[in-house]
Structures are given as C-alpha cells and as structure tokens.
Design an enzyme around this catalytic site. Structure first.
Site, PDB file in Angstrom:
ATOM      1  CE1 TYR A 297      -4.445   1.215   0.625  1.00 53.45           C
ATOM      2  CE2 TYR A 297      -3.147   3.039   1.484  1.00 53.45           C
ATOM      3  CZ  TYR A 297      -4.352   2.535   1.020  1.00 53.45           C
ATOM      4  OH  TYR A 297      -5.460   3.356   0.958  1.00 53.45           O
ATOM      5  CE1 TYR A 341      -5.304   5.986  -1.377  1.00 50.50           C
ATOM      6  CE2 TYR A 341      -7.349   7.206  -1.712  1.00 50.50           C
ATOM      7  CZ  TYR A 341      -6.454   6.575  -0.872  1.00 50.50           C
ATOM      8  OH  TYR A 341      -6.700   6.526   0.475  1.00 50.50           O
TER       9      TYR A 341
END
Length: 388
Positions: A297, A341
C-alpha cells in the site's frame, strides 16, 4: 497474541474474478454507477452472473449500499454482507471476510467492491474539514491544534522521525516513487501510463509537508474495483486459474491510532503492519524469501519502506536500499502512486493478474504474492498463491 495455526483459512477460497472501471480524474458518474460497472466486469471475468452472488463486502466509507448495488446489478437474495472500517486498511480485509464466509458455508460467491469519486468528490487528501462530536473526533483533538490537519502532515511526522533515526535524507523515498512510475509507464490502465520519472524528478517536485514531496504522495482517483471470491473447489471449474487465498489477516497495534501514532515505543515503525505480518507468515508457513512479488500500500512512499522492514524483507532503516537494489518486484501495476488510488483494491487485482500470468509487468513463475492494505491505521493483508 496466540500462535496461529497454518491451516486456519488457507486454501479454502480463491479470488476468481476481477473487474474495474476506467481510472479518471472526473468520472462525471455516480459512485453507484462506478460500483455497478466494476461488479459486472468482475462477474463476467469470473464466468459467473449476478444470480450466482449471495454475499457482498465493502468498506464502511463506501457510499453504495449493498442492497442498492444488488438491485442495480441484478443480484438476488443475499445471505451475507459485511463492511470493514478504517479506510484503506480495509482493502485486504474485504477479501478475508469473503473467504471466511465461503469457508464457513454462509455464502458461496461473494463480491468485494469499492468505488468513489475521490478526485471530483470527497477528497481525502484535503484532510479534516469538520471535527465530529464523537470519540473519533475527540482523538483528533490531540493533533489538530498543532496544524496536523491532513494525511500528508500526519505521515510527515513519522517520515521525519524515520529519517532522523537512521541518518537518512528525503531522497531515500524517491526510489519507491521511481519504481512505481516505471511500472505505471508500461500499464495502459494507469493514469501515468507512458510517464516514468527519475530520482531527479522526485527531488525537484515541490514540498507538500516536509519531508514529503509531491511525488511521495498518491493520486486522487475516480473509479471502481471489484473482486469475486468463491470456494477453491468451485474456482477450479471457472475460466481463469484461481488466486488461492493462502493467508489473510487483520491487525491493530496496542494503543493504535489513525495515522497519528507518534507516541508508541517505536515512532519510526508501523506496528500494525507487524501484527499482520506475524499472522500471515504463521498462517501460510511462508517467509519473505518465498514471496515472488509484493503489492504494498503506497499512499505515501515512506510507508512502503517501513512495510518492507516490518515484514522482514530487510532490516530497520534498510528499506530504501532494498528498493533501490530492485530486490523484489513491487507494485507492478504502478501502485496508487502510478496507476490509481482505489484504497488498495486495484492492488489486489494486480496480485491476481500476476498469478494468472497476465500482468503488463509480469514476474515469471510467480506463485506467492503479498498484498497489504492501508498503514498508519488498523490494517489487513493477504498472501495469494497459485493453485497446485
């Protein structure tokens, strides 16, 4: 925490379908429409139809209710539905919830989804606009008066401590940005397709919250991503090789906060990632050396380095050198820095492609892929594996 049995969940469920919308900066569509498109695409990819679905999992932040999305897509009766809190930390946990439902027999086919207009709608990067009269809002009262109003400012505190602790400079974060954009440049689905960067570009980008520069921060994206989970037995009858859920975990550290954990024993670390790492290694029987690629991430570059260290790929303070040496394929889709994102859900889809052999930046013979979710918050992780 107690030791985890290697056979707790692994091998009982698999990801069999992935689907996404285009990733844009101004979709001009509702978040429900984006979610519906992603779910239909994921079901088509799995060779299944809406009538096969009896479970749904999403984020507590998602604005598309399960029953509303079910009606929009044509899904019938549901026997399982669940939501996971803490923003991007929920990504891998949605798949864990789906796998638990399948393994326990409460659902047969579960759709995990996330869709938002994060660029044209609510912009998470804008930070705190209103403090709520709640326990969560009161907790933020410890940092807001000092000007720590945005995710970038919260992460900058940990990043500064990390650099100080290990005698490093902000340039060490550039290796993550360059690697992500290199992969994104070869990915037609990525916003930054065809646009790699250099370390010099990173160093020249403007400050956002020192020591974070613009190229240390992820994008803002409009779009949707969905995944389909079912039993491994059923997965073997479907069109694509299954991405077996070898291990799945959630984790919150002692005294956990939401991206403002500056008061722990080690403020230059990510203890919640350590909680997840210990579970994944114990649950899978694997070790870092067994991982062929990692989808970490990357909302902010420093936290990629800290995750590598928490998961044991390298020692404390060595993450930058590890990435610079290209020691492990990372974020082969371009990550949230380069592709989009989507609160980490697009990263899970990339792990599935790596195991199918269809990534645009394919790792030959990939059999085990680590995926992580948002850090600095209660988080989650997966190890997905090839079948057989």
């Amino acid at each position: 925490m107690s030791a985890r049995r290697p056979d707790a969940l692994g091998g009982r469920a698999a990801v069999v379908g992935i689907g996404a919308t285009a990733f844009t900066k101004d979709s001009g569509r509702s978040e429900l429409a984006l979610a519906a498109e992603a779910v239909r695409a994921a079901l088509a990819d799995a060779g299944l139809g809406p009538g096969d679905v009896d479970g749904m999992v999403t984020f507590s932040m998602d604005t598309s209710p399960e029953i509303t999305l079910a009606r929009a897509v044509g899904i019938g009766e549901l026997s399982f539905f669940s939501r996971v809190h803490y923003g991007g930390g929920a990504a891998c946990a949605t798949v864990q919830q789906a796998a638990l439902a399948v393994a326990s027999g409460v659902a047969e086919v579960v759709v995990c989804y996330r869709a938002f207009n994060e660029r044209s709608g609510r912009r998470f990067g804008a930070g705190v606009q209103h403090r709520q009269p709640s326990a969560e809002g009161v907790a933020l009262g410890w940092v807001l008066p000092f000007g720590l109003l945005t995710p970038a400012s919260w992460v900058a505190m940990t990043a500064r401590r990390y650099l100080h602790t290990y005698g490093l400079t902000p340039e060490v974060f550039g290796h993550v940005a360059v690697a992500g954009r290199r992969h994104a440049a070869r990915n037609p689905a990525a916003h930054f397709h065809g646009r790699p960067i250099t370390l010099a570009d990173h160093a020249a980008s403007r400050w956002i919250a020192e020591p974070l520069r613009l190229l240390d921060c992820c994008q803002e994206t409009d779009g949707g991503q969905a995944l389909v989970v079912t039993s491994l037995e059923r997965a073997r009858t479907l069109p694509h090789p299954p991405a077996v859920i070898t291990a799945a975990a959630q984790g919150a550290a002692r005294g956990q906060e939401q991206m403002t954990g500056f008061y722990g024993d080690e403020p230059a670390g990510l203890p919640e990632a350590g909680v997840v790492a210990r579970q994944l290694w114990a649950g899978s029987g694997l070790r870092p050396a067994d991982v062929d690629a990692a989808i970490l991430y990357d909302h902010f570059t420093p936290y990629v380095l800290l995750q590598l260290e928490e998961f044991g790929f390298c020692g404390p303070g060595e993450g930058g050198a590890f990435v610079a040496a290209d020691a492990l394929p990372l974020n082969t889709h371009g990550g949230q820095l380069g592709e989009a994102y989507l609160h980490g859900m697009n990263g899970i889809a990339e792990a599935v492609r790596l195991l199918r052999g269809t990534s645009v930046n394919q790792v030959p013979g990939a059999r085990h892929v680590l995926v992580t979710a948002g850090t600095g918050v209660p988080t989650s992780g997966l190890i997905l594996g090839a079948d057989g």
